[in-house]
Enzyme design. Structure first.
Site, PDB file in Angstrom:
ATOM      1  N   HIS A 143       0.791  -1.237   0.000  1.00  0.00           N
ATOM      2  CA  HIS A 143       0.000   0.000   0.000  1.00  0.00           C
ATOM      3  C   HIS A 143       0.821   1.284   0.000  1.00  0.00           C
ATOM      4  O   HIS A 143       0.243   2.363   0.063  1.00  0.00           O
ATOM      5  CB  HIS A 143      -0.967  -0.009   1.197  1.00  0.00           C
ATOM      6  CG  HIS A 143      -0.298  -0.179   2.536  1.00  0.00           C
ATOM      7  ND1 HIS A 143      -1.001  -0.190   3.717  1.00  0.00           N
ATOM      8  CD2 HIS A 143       1.006  -0.351   2.895  1.00  0.00           C
ATOM      9  CE1 HIS A 143      -0.188  -0.348   4.732  1.00  0.00           C
ATOM     10  NE2 HIS A 143       1.039  -0.449   4.251  1.00  0.00           N
ATOM     11  N   HIS A 144       2.138   1.179  -0.027  1.00  0.00           N
ATOM     12  CA  HIS A 144       2.974   2.388  -0.026  1.00  0.00           C
ATOM     13  C   HIS A 144       3.438   2.802  -1.419  1.00  0.00           C
ATOM     14  O   HIS A 144       3.918   3.926  -1.593  1.00  0.00           O
ATOM     15  CB  HIS A 144       4.216   2.175   0.841  1.00  0.00           C
ATOM     16  CG  HIS A 144       3.937   1.932   2.291  1.00  0.00           C
ATOM     17  ND1 HIS A 144       3.199   2.795   3.063  1.00  0.00           N
ATOM     18  CD2 HIS A 144       4.300   0.890   3.097  1.00  0.00           C
ATOM     19  CE1 HIS A 144       3.120   2.317   4.298  1.00  0.00           C
ATOM     20  NE2 HIS A 144       3.770   1.153   4.337  1.00  0.00           N
ATOM     21  N   GLY A 145       3.344   1.919  -2.406  1.00  0.00           N
ATOM     22  CA  GLY A 145       3.877   2.218  -3.731  1.00  0.00           C
ATOM     23  C   GLY A 145       3.272   3.490  -4.316  1.00  0.00           C
ATOM     24  O   GLY A 145       2.066   3.743  -4.194  1.00  0.00           O
TER      25      GLY A 145
END
Length: 385
Positions: A143-145
């Site tokens: 979920h950080h990309g």
């Protein structure tokens, strides 16, 4: 003879499906990276050892091609990621622009193929859920990309791609719930201005990436709940019942995506939260009936025993399978074979990490800060609800 009228037989509800791949069994971010530990392969092996994963419910994940990733990621970034895998090296310019070849997002042998497989699973899940159902992809949840940059162990953002795929396949309103210990900054970047996406994140305060403040909001429905260290099962039950479920139900989604990161449990080294895996399983169960489409993703989790046990239990919940008090020997063998070597020591498992899936519940008085923040969030939500 009296006439007998037979009611038509309703079509059987499709059984949940598990998307996985063997690429995760031998792929690693490197000898000292937190993602050196096996995770997805452990879940697959445990589920099979328990008799919970027949071949008919398992789908081998496809690998997403660059064209399928352009819904969120830039052409320049995708080209740089593929080139870095091929060369097993990056230039200083590529490192500075795209965040590749850093300690968090290192160069390794499958640095495009592995995340592209996770992304392929999320894209496929949106298609498979066109007519409803349940999909579990424990390799997902990166979920950080960001569109043009690797970020926080995440080379691609498969939750964003999953939501886009759900939309293309008939889901107009999507609720995204994230219970990872870290804030989903990449997902918020994608959907903060989208009124048809509800985003709820429960994450540890002052934990990297240090985004997701209580008062953050966009044009869309963004609800961030940073929580203090020491969050336990009863705190999370309050959040589940008084924040997550009312918000998701009030949104009336066509699909729910749950990012079920396993790094908020006591045994995980990457947070200071103190949940048991029961708290995660309760949220998995509570969200299951809310929408006709349900996608459950993995996420963080850096203790190989706690993440494997938690995510195997998620699959049990989705299948209404009974979790035994003591695991059969074949399942214990899966956990007994795990190793966790760090830069300074080799971690040894506690006995119950081998013999059980379910943690002992971690109860306690409700933290006053948790209650105050939950109440403040819901006051803001009243106008929306």
């Amino acid at each position: 003879m009296a006439d007998v009228t037979h009611d038509p037989v309703a079509p059987a509800t499709p059984r949940p499906r598990f998307i996985g791949s063997e690429i995760y069994r031998h792929s690693s971010y490197g000898a000292w990276h937190p993602l050196r530990v096996p995770r997805v392969s452990t879940v697959m092996d445990l589920a099979r050892a328990m008799g919970w994963l027949p071949a008919a419910q398992f789908i081998t994940s496809p690998r997403a091609k660059p064209a399928a990733l352009r819904g969120f990621h830039t052409d320049a970034y995708l080209a740089a990621l593929q080139a870095a895998e091929a060369a097993q090296a990056v230039s200083d310019d590529t490192r500075d622009r795209h965040g590749l070849g850093t300690p968090s997002n290192p160069v390794f042998a499958e640095m495009y193929r592995r995340p592209a497989t996770s992304a392929g699973a999320s894209l496929l899940a949106g298609e498979l859920l066109a007519k409803g159902g349940i999909i579990y992809s424990p390799a997902g949840g990166t979920h950080h990309g960001l569109p043009d940059r690797a970020n926080g162990f995440c080379y691609l953002n498969d939750p964003v791609l999953a939501i886009q795929s759900l939309r293309r396949n008939g889901a107009q309103r999507v609720a995204y719930v994230d219970i990872d210990a870290h804030h989903p900054d990449g997902v918020e970047h994608a959907f903060a201005d989208d009124p048809d996406t509800l985003m709820i994140s429960v994450h540890e305060e002052n934990r990297w990436p240090r985004t997701g403040a209580l008062d953050d909001r966009g044009v869309g429905q963004v609800f961030n709940l940073p929580v203090p260290r020491g969050l336990h099962d009863d705190d999370m039950a309050l959040i589940r019942d008084e924040v997550i479920l009312p918000l998701v139900s009030g949104f009336r989604p066509d699909a729910v995506v749950l990012q079920c990161g396993a790094d908020a449990v006591t045994e995980d080294p990457q947070s200071r939260l103190t949940l048991s895996n029961n708290a995660h399983w309760a949220i998995v169960a509570a969200l299951r009936p809310v929408a006709p489409r349900y996608l459950v993703l993995g996420g963080g989790g850096y203790n190989p025993w706690s993440v494997g046990r938690l995510w195997a239990g998620v699959w049990a919940v989705l299948n209404d399978a009974e979790v035994p008090d003591i695991l059969p020997e074949q399942a214990q063998d899966v956990l007994r074979a795990l190793t966790w070597k760090g830069p300074f020591r080799t971690h040894l498992p506690q006995k119950h990490w081998i013999t059980t899936l379910r943690d002992a519940p971690r109860h306690g008085p409700i933290n006053a800060d948790v209650r105050q923040r939950a109440d403040a969030l819901m006051v803001r939500a009243l106008a929306w609800l």
